[in-house]
Scaffold this motif. Structure first.
Motif, PDB file in Angstrom:
ATOM      1  N   CYS A 142      85.374   4.836 -72.788  1.00 34.46           N
ATOM      2  CA  CYS A 142      86.490   5.367 -72.224  1.00 34.46           C
ATOM      3  C   CYS A 142      86.620   6.704 -72.705  1.00 34.46           C
ATOM      4  CB  CYS A 142      87.787   4.426 -72.835  1.00 34.46           C
ATOM      5  SG  CYS A 142      89.303   4.858 -71.831  1.00 34.46           S
TER       6      CYS A 142
ATOM      7  N   LEU B 134      95.266  -3.317 -64.277  1.00 30.85           N
ATOM      8  CA  LEU B 134      94.341  -3.568 -63.366  1.00 30.85           C
ATOM      9  C   LEU B 134      95.040  -4.278 -62.056  1.00 30.85           C
ATOM     10  CD1 LEU B 134      91.842  -5.134 -65.724  1.00 30.85           C
ATOM     11  CD2 LEU B 134      91.629  -2.881 -64.552  1.00 30.85           C
TER      12      LEU B 134
ATOM     13  N   ALA C 235      92.783  -5.246 -59.100  1.00 31.31           N
ATOM     14  CA  ALA C 235      91.287  -5.692 -59.623  1.00 31.31           C
ATOM     15  C   ALA C 235      90.881  -6.473 -58.377  1.00 31.31           C
ATOM     16  CB  ALA C 235      91.614  -6.489 -60.722  1.00 31.31           C
TER      17      ALA C 235
ATOM     18  N   LEU D 260      87.165  -9.690 -61.809  1.00 34.40           N
ATOM     19  CA  LEU D 260      88.061  -9.791 -62.894  1.00 34.40           C
ATOM     20  C   LEU D 260      87.824 -10.932 -63.856  1.00 34.40           C
ATOM     21  CD1 LEU D 260      90.434  -8.369 -64.537  1.00 34.40           C
ATOM     22  CD2 LEU D 260      91.819  -9.745 -63.070  1.00 34.40           C
TER      23      LEU D 260
ATOM     24  N   GLU E 239      83.190   0.144 -64.538  1.00 33.34           N
ATOM     25  CA  GLU E 239      83.925  -0.780 -64.927  1.00 33.34           C
ATOM     26  C   GLU E 239      85.480  -0.210 -64.887  1.00 33.34           C
ATOM     27  OE1 GLU E 239      84.638  -2.620 -69.409  1.00 33.34           O
ATOM     28  OE2 GLU E 239      83.423  -0.942 -69.507  1.00 33.34           O
ATOM     29  N   TYR E 240      86.257  -1.209 -64.698  1.00 30.67           N
ATOM     30  CA  TYR E 240      87.612  -0.954 -64.340  1.00 30.67           C
ATOM     31  C   TYR E 240      88.048  -1.838 -65.574  1.00 30.67           C
ATOM     32  CZ  TYR E 240      86.290   1.125 -60.190  1.00 30.67           C
ATOM     33  OH  TYR E 240      85.622   1.895 -59.185  1.00 30.67           O
ATOM     34  N   SER E 241      88.650  -1.353 -66.676  1.00 29.74           N
ATOM     35  CA  SER E 241      89.097  -2.222 -67.777  1.00 29.74           C
ATOM     36  C   SER E 241      90.484  -1.993 -68.441  1.00 29.74           C
ATOM     37  CB  SER E 241      88.189  -1.445 -69.201  1.00 29.74           C
ATOM     38  OG  SER E 241      88.593  -1.912 -70.212  1.00 29.74           O
ATOM     39  N   SER E 242      91.118  -3.185 -68.810  1.00 26.51           N
ATOM     40  CA  SER E 242      92.354  -3.320 -69.364  1.00 26.51           C
ATOM     41  C   SER E 242      92.630  -2.455 -70.464  1.00 26.51           C
ATOM     42  CB  SER E 242      92.645  -4.779 -69.475  1.00 26.51           C
ATOM     43  OG  SER E 242      91.778  -5.143 -70.963  1.00 26.51           O
TER      44      SER E 242
ATOM     45  N   GLU F 214      81.276  -6.246 -75.093  1.00 19.69           N
ATOM     46  CA  GLU F 214      82.458  -6.970 -74.507  1.00 19.69           C
ATOM     47  C   GLU F 214      83.167  -7.655 -75.182  1.00 19.69           C
ATOM     48  OE1 GLU F 214      81.109  -7.119 -69.579  1.00 19.69           O
ATOM     49  OE2 GLU F 214      80.168  -8.434 -71.199  1.00 19.69           O
TER      50      GLU F 214
ATOM     51  N   VAL G 190      89.258  -7.318 -74.105  1.00 16.86           N
ATOM     52  CA  VAL G 190      89.034  -6.872 -73.091  1.00 16.86           C
ATOM     53  C   VAL G 190      88.984  -7.623 -71.633  1.00 16.86           C
ATOM     54  CG1 VAL G 190      87.147  -5.613 -71.523  1.00 16.86           C
ATOM     55  CG2 VAL G 190      87.496  -5.115 -73.798  1.00 16.86           C
TER      56      VAL G 190
ATOM     57  N   HIS H 208      88.310  -7.093 -67.479  1.00 15.48           N
ATOM     58  CA  HIS H 208      87.920  -6.027 -66.758  1.00 15.48           C
ATOM     59  C   HIS H 208      87.069  -6.597 -65.398  1.00 15.48           C
ATOM     60  CE1 HIS H 208      83.675  -6.131 -69.237  1.00 15.48           C
ATOM     61  NE2 HIS H 208      84.049  -7.296 -68.805  1.00 15.48           N
TER      62      HIS H 208
ATOM     63  N   TRP I  25      83.766  -5.050 -62.305  1.00 20.92           N
ATOM     64  CA  TRP I  25      82.746  -4.108 -62.254  1.00 20.92           C
ATOM     65  C   TRP I  25      82.535  -3.952 -60.771  1.00 20.92           C
ATOM     66  CZ3 TRP I  25      79.744  -2.675 -66.752  1.00 20.92           C
ATOM     67  CH2 TRP I  25      80.272  -3.357 -67.918  1.00 20.92           C
TER      68      TRP I  25
END
Length: 147
Positions: free
Chosen positions: A25, A35, A38, A81, A100-103, A119, A123, A125, A127
């Motif tokens: 990040c 998210l 998501a 997710l 990656e879309y992460s919390s 991971e 987390v 997330h 992808w």
């Protein structure tokens, strides 16, 4: 040792010992990410278990296995997710790149070939392969076999 050799040695040591910040990040962007949009369904991804070991006989952890998976994500493909609340893992990007879309990060994180990603339980997330080539990832996780 002359000054040139000292400088080259210092640069080499700094390069080898410097922490890798690629694929993390970005500074100032860590924080809660709900998210909201998501992806919740897989798309254009194959997930193959390459091998697994029952951890019970080794470290007395019933219903848990250490497994290795190979994920092949086509361009535009999605790993939906999910969380790691009870399933720690380490991902290695073998080829291609994946986003990656992460919390825990307010912006998307691009992971490239050669990077590893921890991971952890904090987390959630998803992808997406936003690149033009197939992305191949290897995931090693402690799987909860009772689920």
């Amino acid at each position: 040792m002359n000054k040139t050799m000292i400088a080259i040695t210092a640069l080499a040591c700094a390069t080898v010992s410097a922490p890798a910040f690629a694929g993390t990040c970005p500074a100032g962007k860590a924080g809660a990410n709900p998210l909201a949009n998501a992806a919740t369904m897989p798309s254009a991804v194959t997930d193959t278990v390459v091998g697994a070991v029952d951890l019970g006989p080794y470290i007395n952890v019933p219903n848990r296995s250490l497994r290795l998976r190979r994920l092949v994500i086509q361009p535009g493909g999605i790993v939906p997710l999910h969380s790691h609340s009870d399933r720690p893992a380490v991902i290695m990007v073998a080829s291609g790149e994946v986003t990656e879309y992460s919390s825990i990060c307010m912006v998307p994180i691009v992971h490239r070939a050669g990077e590893t990603i921890p991971e952890e339980k904090t987390v959630s997330h998803w992808w997406k392969n936003t690149g033009r080539q197939v992305a191949i990832l290897y995931s090693s996780d402690v799987h909860n076999d009772s689920k």
